[in-house]
Design an enzyme around this catalytic site. Structure first.
Site, short mmCIF file in Angstrom:
data_model
loop_
_atom_site.label_atom_id
_atom_site.label_comp_id
_atom_site.label_asym_id
_atom_site.label_seq_id
_atom_site.Cartn_x
_atom_site.Cartn_y
_atom_site.Cartn_z
N PHE A 1 -17.39 -22.71 15.64
CA PHE A 1 -16.43 -22.79 16.89
C PHE A 1 -15.12 -21.84 16.57
O PHE A 1 -14.75 -21.24 17.43
CB PHE A 1 -16.04 -24.39 17.36
CG PHE A 1 -17.12 -24.97 17.34
CD1 PHE A 1 -18.18 -24.45 18.17
CD2 PHE A 1 -17.16 -26.28 16.93
CE1 PHE A 1 -19.32 -25.44 18.58
CE2 PHE A 1 -18.07 -27.23 17.27
CZ PHE A 1 -19.39 -26.77 17.80
N ASP B 1 -27.15 -31.91 12.81
CA ASP B 1 -26.63 -31.35 14.37
C ASP B 1 -27.46 -30.41 14.56
O ASP B 1 -27.44 -29.87 15.75
CB ASP B 1 -25.07 -31.01 14.29
CG ASP B 1 -24.37 -32.22 14.34
OD1 ASP B 1 -24.92 -33.08 14.86
OD2 ASP B 1 -22.94 -32.48 13.78
N HIS C 1 -17.96 -27.55 7.65
CA HIS C 1 -19.24 -27.17 8.13
C HIS C 1 -19.93 -26.05 8.35
O HIS C 1 -20.80 -25.62 9.18
CB HIS C 1 -19.48 -28.00 9.67
CG HIS C 1 -18.93 -29.46 9.64
ND1 HIS C 1 -17.77 -29.89 9.37
CD2 HIS C 1 -19.60 -30.21 10.10
CE1 HIS C 1 -17.56 -31.09 9.35
NE2 HIS C 1 -18.79 -31.60 9.89
N SER D 1 -13.26 -34.70 11.13
CA SER D 1 -14.48 -34.16 10.62
C SER D 1 -13.81 -33.09 9.58
O SER D 1 -14.34 -32.68 8.63
CB SER D 1 -15.39 -33.43 11.37
OG SER D 1 -15.77 -34.31 12.44
N GLU E 1 -10.59 -23.85 21.31
CA GLU E 1 -10.58 -23.13 19.96
C GLU E 1 -9.82 -21.65 20.24
O GLU E 1 -8.98 -21.08 19.55
CB GLU E 1 -11.88 -22.91 19.43
CG GLU E 1 -12.34 -24.16 18.85
CD GLU E 1 -13.28 -24.97 20.09
OE1 GLU E 1 -13.56 -24.11 21.07
OE2 GLU E 1 -13.60 -26.15 19.84
N ARG F 1 -19.33 -29.26 4.53
CA ARG F 1 -19.35 -30.54 4.87
C ARG F 1 -19.97 -31.20 3.63
O ARG F 1 -19.72 -32.66 3.42
CB ARG F 1 -19.72 -30.98 6.23
CG ARG F 1 -20.17 -32.45 6.47
CD ARG F 1 -20.93 -32.42 7.72
NE ARG F 1 -21.37 -33.80 8.11
CZ ARG F 1 -22.43 -34.13 7.63
NH1 ARG F 1 -23.38 -33.47 7.23
NH2 ARG F 1 -23.05 -35.43 8.05
N ARG G 1 -14.43 -29.89 2.01
CA ARG G 1 -13.55 -30.11 2.87
C ARG G 1 -12.55 -31.25 2.69
O ARG G 1 -11.61 -31.32 2.96
CB ARG G 1 -14.36 -30.46 4.28
CG ARG G 1 -15.08 -31.91 4.18
CD ARG G 1 -15.51 -32.38 5.67
NE ARG G 1 -16.55 -33.60 5.36
CZ ARG G 1 -17.14 -34.17 6.22
NH1 ARG G 1 -16.66 -33.88 7.44
NH2 ARG G 1 -17.99 -35.08 6.15
#
Ligand SMILES: Cc1ncc(C[n+]2csc(CCOP(=O)(O)OP(=O)(O)O)c2C)c(N)n1
Ligand SMILES: [Mg+2]
Lengths: 284, 319
Positions: free
Chosen positions: B86, B120, B112, B40, B61, B170, B13
């Site tokens: 997402f 998470d 991610h 992020s 989104e 990530r 990323r």
């Protein structure tokens, strides 16, 4: 044959609207499938858009400096196709091939059709696409405007409100949103399936400028479009009150005509009725 | 690179964020859309440097995807970024119709992905994105294995017209390529030589595969070949066959569900060949993840070096 843009005379525009209705009926009958009510109910709006309002060139459908019209409720594409064909974007004979194999005219809009600006059919997306284009045109300092039509049933989709928020946030005064408020959707009347009222308050509370018009009045459609152009720092929504199936007595205000085509007999009767309406304009 | 050197750890990323800034300098058509994950996803530096080319749509989104399509129709090159769960997870239909069916020139970046949302937990771990994206026509899918390859993949995404999906992580993972490595969409690369078994992988898990292979090759010289596939779509079967060079025993590795993912893709492609292949798939085995550190998760779900090594050794034993 491509028709020349007629003088901006309301009677002439009203006649074109009826011609588009007849084209719609014929192509739906031929296709033996498709959406009749919304297509007939928006004939005046499409006529004003394509024969008076939009800065477009049928010979150069992809010209950079053009106004954009996005049809979000893609199921009523027969009326879009009728307007595009009447305006000369493609040969009118294509109307006989609507929904047929290898056709230029898909059951829901496809960008391969000259003049079609976006695919549509999965409800709720068109307004976002239009907001994206309005943003892009603003960034590029273009004078061209963006127009989008959504239906009323489609407003059930949350994406509509995501887009409405965004348009107000970026003060998209180059965007005009026309809502076909015909009070029906697939499952019946909108108030039964999902009540939308108070729709005007809802949209106003999203910081839009809102107009309500008779969606069959050429005059009101025209003046709402010019009003929208005078509003600055806010996008404009036009709630166009329409009668689904307009022009054909046995189709009007009946949700069962949302997604069915006329039989040959019904088509004949419908065309007869529309022709009578057209003739009345001549006599007045 | 000497095999004993400890490799540098960097995230793909970060490679995206840096490359985006570089490209934006030369290409004023690039505009970036955020759905409230600017930091992020590493698009924040762009937002700060080019506020007039940055659009924040909020936590929306679906709107982001269709807005991106609309922007592309005005000649802009829209970039959209979010977590894989997402986007494309939440907005697949918008990606399908507004972007792919319209063949819109939109560049989609998911960070991610895989297990890299680690603590998470399952809601945030993107283990199905390859499956849903590879079913779509018109889109190209890039899945770089490390920082440098990610830089080149991001650049390549802008060199072609049309929708591109880039799968990023990530996690800080081992850097196994160099800035000098060439990159071409559709091209694979042999990362380690070997003649008996081929590890065919995509994404940052290739570094774990490489480590596993190198350890085994020390004991059993010239056994495991490692083939890195940064392009998932369009899939270049000819290059895969060439890279396999006749090896029929294959282990696929991916940080993704093994069903409908990269391993399945390899099975599908090779099943159409005349020769018979023996394929094992390493990846998430039809379950959701959970919270934990990235390393713990990779270990528990057998997507780490040891897990891959065990599968390789089993395959060697069963010779
Ligand atoms: C995302 C999505 N969900 C469901 C449908 C199926 N659908 C097609 S038209 C329609 C009703 C929409 O209401 P409206 O557009 O107001 O109907 P009309 O007034 O044209 O009869 C539905 C649910 C769809 N096309 N897209
Ligand atoms: Mg309706």
């Amino acid at each position: 044959m491509a028709k020349k843009l007629p003088a901006d005379n309301n009677d002439r525009l009203q006649k074109i609207a009826h011609d588009l209705r007849i084209t719609v009926i014929k192509s739906l009958e031929k296709a033996k499938s498709g959406h009749t009510a919304g297509s007939l109910g928006t004939a005046e709006i499409f006529t004003v858009l394509y024969f008076s309002e939009l800065k477009i060139d049928p010979k150069k459908p992809e010209k950079t400096s053009r106004d954009r019209f996005f049809l979000s409720n893609g199921h009523i594409c027969p009326i879009l196709y009728a307007a595009l064909s009447e305006r000369g974007f493609f040969d009118p004979s294509e109307m006989n091939r609507f929904r047929q194999i290898n056709s230029l005219l898909q059951g829901h809009p496809d960008r391969k059709t000259p003049g079609v600006e976006t695919a549509g059919g999965s409800l709720g997306q068109g307004i976002s696409v239009a907001v994206g284009t309005a943003l892009g045109l603003k960034m590029s300092k273009s004078d061209n405007r963006t127009y989008v039509m959504t239906s009323d049933g489609e407003l059930n989709e949350g994406q509509t409100w995501e887009a409405a928020m965004l348009a107000a946030k970026y003060k998209l005064d180059n965007l005009t949103w026309i809502i076909d408020r015909n009070l029906i959707q697939i499952g019946g009347f909108t108030k039964q399936v999902m009540p939308l009222e108070n729709l005007r308050d809802k949209i106003e509370s999203f910081n839009w400028y809102v107009l309500e018009i008779d969606g069959h009045s050429i005059d009101e459609i025209k003046s709402s479009f010019s009003m929208a152009k005078r509003i600055s720092k806010r996008p404009t929504a036009i709630i166009a009150h329409t009668v689904p199936g307009k022009g054909v007595s046995f189709m009007e205000d009946d949700p069962s005509w949302h997604g069915k085509p006329p039989s040959p007999k019904e088509a004949e009767k419908a065309i007869e009725e529309i022709k009578k309406l057209k003739k009345k304009i001549n006599e007045d | 690179m000497s095999k004993s050197t400890k490799r540098e750890l960097r995230s793909t990323r970060d490679a995206f964020g840096e490359t985006l800034l570089d490209l934006a300098k030369e290409n004023s058509k690039i505009v970036v859309i955020s759905a409230d994950l600017a930091e992020s996803t590493r698009i924040l530096p762009f937002a700060k440097k080019y506020p007039e080319r940055f659009i924040e749509v909020g936590v929306a989104e679906q709107n982001m995807a269709s807005v991106a399509a609309g922007l592309s129709f005005t000649g802009k090159i829209p970039v959209m970024a979010s977590f894989g769960v997402f986007s494309p997870g939440r907005n697949w239909d918008q990606i399908r119709v507004s972007i792919c069916y319209n063949d819109a020139n939109v560049k989609m970046f998911a960070t991610h992905t895989g297990l890299s949302a680690d603590r998470d937990g399952a809601t945030h771990q993107s283990l199905e994105d390859i499956a849903i994206m590879r079913a779509l026509p018109n889109v190209k899918i890039l899945s770089p294995c490390d920082f440098w390859e990610a830089k080149r993949a991001v650049k390549a995404a802008f060199e072609i017209e049309g929708p591109v999906y880039v799968r990023l992580s990530r996690a800080k993972t081992e850097v196994i390529t160099t800035p000098q490595h060439s990159f071409k969409i559709g091209k694979m690369r042999i990362m380690e030589k070997g003649e008996k078994i081929a590890l065919v992988g995509t994404g940052t898990i290739v570094s774990d595969g490489l480590n596993a292979a190198q350890e085994i090759n020390k004991k059993h010289p010239n056994t495991v070949r490692v083939i890195n596939c940064p392009t998932i779509k369009p899939f270049n079967i000819k290059d895969l066959l060439k890279s396999l060079g006749g090896i029929r025993k294959i282990i696929t590795i991916e940080e993704h569900q093994i069903d409908a993912g990269f391993g399945s893709l390899i099975c599908e492609m090779l099943s159409e060949e005349r020769e018979k292949y023996l394929i094992s798939r390493v990846g998430m085995n039809n379950e959701f993840g959970e919270s934990g550190s990235f390393e713990e998760l990779k270990k528990k779900y057998r997507m780490d070096k040891e897990g891959i090594k065990k599968i390789i050794l089993d395959k060697i034993k069963n010779e």
